[in-house]
Design a protein around this motif. Structure first.
Motif, short mmCIF file in Angstrom:
data_model
loop_
_atom_site.label_atom_id
_atom_site.label_comp_id
_atom_site.label_asym_id
_atom_site.label_seq_id
_atom_site.Cartn_x
_atom_site.Cartn_y
_atom_site.Cartn_z
N LEU A 85 -52.02 8.63 84.43
CA LEU A 85 -53.16 7.75 84.17
C LEU A 85 -53.03 6.42 84.90
O LEU A 85 -54.02 5.82 85.29
N PHE A 86 -51.80 5.93 85.06
CA PHE A 86 -51.57 4.72 85.85
C PHE A 86 -50.12 4.67 86.29
O PHE A 86 -49.26 5.37 85.75
N GLU A 87 -49.86 3.86 87.30
CA GLU A 87 -48.51 3.70 87.83
C GLU A 87 -47.82 2.52 87.16
O GLU A 87 -48.47 1.55 86.77
N PHE A 88 -46.51 2.60 87.06
CA PHE A 88 -45.73 1.51 86.47
C PHE A 88 -45.23 0.61 87.60
O PHE A 88 -44.25 0.92 88.27
N GLY A 89 -45.93 -0.50 87.80
CA GLY A 89 -45.57 -1.42 88.87
C GLY A 89 -44.59 -2.48 88.41
O GLY A 89 -44.07 -2.45 87.29
N ALA A 90 -44.37 -3.45 89.30
CA ALA A 90 -43.43 -4.53 88.99
C ALA A 90 -43.89 -5.34 87.78
O ALA A 90 -43.08 -5.83 87.00
N GLY A 91 -45.21 -5.46 87.62
CA GLY A 91 -45.74 -6.23 86.50
C GLY A 91 -45.33 -5.66 85.16
O GLY A 91 -44.98 -6.41 84.23
#
Length: 230
Positions: free
Chosen positions: A170-176
């Protein structure tokens, strides 16, 4: 004026104490397994419907049931406060928590879909970490808050460092996401120390008990998932 400075200092201390106490309740360890297992579902490509099912069932297992347990323990005098600061008072809650964690593996995996294996391994990790906490708590005091949020931070950082191999996430786990998880952990550590609930050593033990198993669990899940793709 000296009197004025002292008065301001007292107000500042009171405000900081209130913030620290509020953080301890807002960032409750009970929330961590629910958030963690939901993130694992997202990471491995679960549909929105599956994530919602997991979220609801995990909330019942890890928030509703333990909260009811804590109220019962408090009402029957088995614990003095909901924070359970005394080490000797933690054994029974952790033992019951371990039983709940083990039962949750069956309940939550039953409602999972495509992410059954990942969810199952993660929940076994939760049960294992609870068992480790129970063992360590029988020997020395540690911060359950820090253990829980260290585990969550380690999970999110792992997801950031190892981009999902599922095309349906559903979404990517970025640096944020990693930064947020680490900032929450810092806030929890500060709150527990400021409230004088734990010494630095107890906070450090909690961090190790949470982060190391969580990182290991994610490695195992990732390895198993890659095997399934071969």
């Amino acid at each position: 004026m000296p009197g004025r400075v002292e008065h301001i200092g007292s107000e500042e201390f009171s405000l900081a104490a209130k913030i620290a106490t509020a953080l301890s309740y807002v960032f409750s360890p009970l929330f961590v397994p629910v958030i963690g297992v939901s993130l694992v579902c997202v990471y491995y490509g679960a549909s929105a419907g599956e994530v919602v099912r997991i979220l609801i069932s995990a909330s019942i297992c890890f928030i509703v049931a333990p909260t009811a347990m804590l109220f019962w323990l408090k009402k029957t005098g088995r614990i003095a406060t909901f924070e359970i600061r005394e080490r000797q008072d933690r054994r029974l809650p952790l033992l019951i928590g371990l039983a709940i964690a083990c039962a949750s593996v069956i309940v939550i995996v039953a409602v999972a879909g495509t992410t059954q294996k990942a969810v199952g391994i993660y929940l076994l990790g939760v049960a294992g970490t609870t068992g480790i906490a129970l063992l360590i708590s029988s020997m020395t005091k540690m911060s359950i808050h820090v253990a829980a949020f260290s585990a969550l931070a380690a999970t999110v950082v792992y997801m950031y460092k190892n981009p999902t191999i599922s095309s349906g996430a559903l979404f990517e786990f970025g640096a944020g996401s990693a930064v947020i998880a680490l900032l929450v952990l810092v806030a929890v550590v500060w709150s527990r120390y400021y409230c004088r609930a734990h010494s630095p050593g107890e906070l450090l033990i909690g961090a190790g008990v949470g982060a190391v198993p969580a990182w290991g669990v994610m490695i195992v899940i990732h390895f198993c998932y890659q095997l399934l793709l071969q």
